[in-house]
Design an enzyme around this catalytic site. Sequence first.
Site, PDB file in Angstrom:
ATOM      1  CB  CYS A 124       2.213   4.956   9.108  1.00  0.00           C
ATOM      2  SG  CYS A 124       2.430   6.563   8.310  1.00  0.00           S
ATOM      3  N   PRO A 133       0.846  -1.199   0.000  1.00  0.00           N
ATOM      4  CG  PRO A 133       0.017  -1.024   2.178  1.00  0.00           C
ATOM      5  CD  PRO A 133       0.780  -1.944   1.275  1.00  0.00           C
ATOM      6  CG  LEU A 134       3.346   1.593  -2.768  1.00  0.00           C
ATOM      7  CD1 LEU A 134       3.720   1.347  -4.219  1.00  0.00           C
ATOM      8  CD2 LEU A 134       4.589   1.598  -1.891  1.00  0.00           C
ATOM      9  CB  THR A 135       1.026   7.197   1.135  1.00  0.00           C
ATOM     10  OG1 THR A 135       0.756   6.324   2.228  1.00  0.00           O
ATOM     11  CG2 THR A 135       0.254   8.484   1.310  1.00  0.00           C
ATOM     12  CG  ASP A 188      16.340  -2.916   1.585  1.00  0.00           C
ATOM     13  OD1 ASP A 188      15.745  -1.842   1.401  1.00  0.00           O
ATOM     14  OD2 ASP A 188      17.099  -3.116   2.547  1.00  0.00           O
ATOM     15  CG  ASN A 223       7.890  -4.250   2.866  1.00  0.00           C
ATOM     16  OD1 ASN A 223       7.624  -3.240   3.502  1.00  0.00           O
ATOM     17  ND2 ASN A 223       8.214  -4.194   1.596  1.00  0.00           N
TER      18      ASN A 223
END
Length: 867
Positions: free
Chosen positions: A583, A496-498, A706, A704
């Site tokens: 976050c 999920p990329l803001t 790299d 998650n």
Amino acid sequence: MSEADAATSAMDSAAEAAEQVWKHPVYGATDKYTPGIAPIKAEYILPKPASGSVAVVEVNDDASERLTKRALATTGDSASVTTNTSDEAPKKLKGAARKRARREEAAALAAAHRAEKKCKAGQQTQHAKKGGQNKARQFSSLKDAHGHCHGFLSRGVQGCKFAQCAQACRFSHDLVSYLEKKERDLFLPAVPHKQLDAMSHTQKMQWLQDSYSLTLLPASNTSTTASASTQQLEAQQQAQGEMTTFVRASSSAAVPPRSDLPASSDPAHASLDWSTTCPIFAVKGFCTMGWKCRFLGSHVRLVGASSLGDPLNPTGFASSGLELVRDQARMDEWRARTRAFELSHAKQSASDADQDELNFGTSDGMKAMRKRNFPLPKTKAVLKFLETETKQLADVDPHGSIAGKGPIPTSVVEEAVAVSAGANGCNGHSTAPASAAAAEAEAEDDLEELENAMRNRGLHARVAQAATTNGSIDLARIRPSEKRRLNWRGELYLAPLTTTGNLPFRRICTGYGSDIHCGEMGLAESFLHGNAAEWSLVRRHESERIFGTQLCGGKPDLLVPVAEALKAEVGDGLDFVDINCGCPIDLVFNKGAGSALLDHPTKLSKIVRGMNAVLGDTPLTIKLRTGTGAKQTTHKIFAKAQTEWRVAAATLHGRSRKQRYKNDADWGYIATCANTLRESVSEWNESSRFADEPEMVPIPVYGNGDVYSWQDYYERIERTHVDGEMIARGALIKPWLFTEIKERRDWDISSRERLDMMRKFAEYGLTHWGSDTHGVNTTRRFMCEMMSFTHRYVPTGLLEFLPSRLNDRPPLFRGRDELETLLASSNAQDWVKLTEMFLGKPPQEWSFTPKHKSSSYSTDDAAEQQG
């Protein structure tokens, strides 16, 4: 034991020790590779600019101009400071005058010191412009049709309820005046979508060669209009400024040029470009934006003169001399398409066949949320249950260190729904949002009785048992509602990329092979207020096979009602709901949300168990970091995530909140957490307390951090034994990473293929945000946001050493052609130029400020804000 056996045992012990301390791949320096520097071949490296060509930043001394020259000149020497600048000896002062002079000198010194610090801070600020973030960015909302009825322009007489009596509408229905003032259509070459899908690799490469040039072309190459004279075109180009492009006009045999372009000298038709292509109409056979479309010439038919061309005998819709076109054959083909995901026929509306997006909230539901009367019976019952449980646990442990276990009884939710439905039924109302306030008022007494029933359901006995065993309340034997299991094993998960993880970008990743998508992080409070922008984050494209949404909040009172509202409004349109526990940004952390939840497992327990209860059969997942500081604490959460909270899947980013994106991700700790969860499940299955329960199967655990090559992906899978990996920045920089992983190859993607990816994003964006002026500029903005990451990609063919590393920064280099060089530019103005090739010139008042001030790969202040 023989010496050989001893040696073998020693080697095995050493290997086991190495396995235990492994955190991340370590690539030492070689003759071709220096860690931290991308190993670009010598022939592509450009010389460093001369030191004299580097601009010197002038320091602003306005703050210190009020000081005397003497004070400024002697900032570092307090003994020589004086207010007398003449050549004569200073006059000797006595008494009060001398004290006053000393105070003035001290004040001047202090002011000079402050000015010096301010100047240094200014220099550091100018320095920091090479890195860090542009905060408080502002993007103007540009729209056309001011004063005109948007509903009438978009959908004709069906779009405005005052269409039969235009005088009753507050906005103008004068279509002719709108067309007269409308800006000229944008030009977009035709694309053979259906033929492209059936082409072989060789045929596609030939089409790309025909469509895109590797050298700059003049602007006149792309737009030739039969209705515009040469003088008009020259005047238009002069007004817009000189423009060059890499996009050729359609010359492919798959899309022959149109020879039947109409010609009209009518003033109302001057803005039309009959040779352009509307991306919505080209696929669906109709355009949802109607007359507002910036590619209007592609889906209107000339039927005669307008009221401007022939005031006495105007023709066409609203006296415009034009009619909108609907291609019935193309519409039938569109409606008969195959979809990767679709709702059951019972839950589809008549208009769903024309939509390629799902998860639209109902207008009644959004209105009820804005008025704060959306019906939430499950939430009320669950929060009361959690409150009661907390009070009773406080009797056992006043410090609040004991949390409830297991799922909340399904009877709590079922009884609350029955009470709410009964209250509405007695009044002859349905459970619609409009009657929510009355229903809640009438059901208040019943809910109080429900609370008493919950208290008498044996909880006191369990508390007494907990007091004697120093344990917590055990509700594990109360079976939850049947949840859908997430059988994720080896699926490629797009994070999920803001800002950047919007629907058009996810469609790009789908085309490259991504399997699981999670929408952008949404704030729970904004969801509860019925914010339209927040609810648009749950929108799903039909090509997304597995899709969920991510919520961010710090309290059960926020997240539990949002979960129930999502289930009520969207239902089966979500395959899972994710809680953001990672976050790192201060705005979220200071509210107790995001990574702040890692330090409050008891509160997180209430959130997870409460949301699970109201979501029904929709699975709930969590995304975590290693901790908030240097101490890694998340393994404690993994020990209870499944057995006590019933989480359906867990993802761990191998960095702490303090690290942001600095240093390498700790995959060794990811492996530790995965093993901790599996051991807790094994202990639960072996416990005699749960002998009559079905055997628990470990949930998927994803890592998650790299992942930037297929070698990285498979090495981490092999070493950590996680079920899969979530990909974030790697997908932002090169979305085709999913193809590389699935095909286990390093893809030396060509510049033409990358430019065609930009074309796809433009088409997807216009389809999603609209093809009117507002939609075009919204697409332009998010296209620039995407290029703020894709420009960091160093072409595989330019590297001496593979695989490439995410945190390796390249020296100044040139591409193998002009287009590849432009795609690697870190100048935001070049990104805007690339958007012009598909979206035309931006308005003068439009501007783009990149989120990150530099193209640095890993800095303390320039970390991307994806959780």
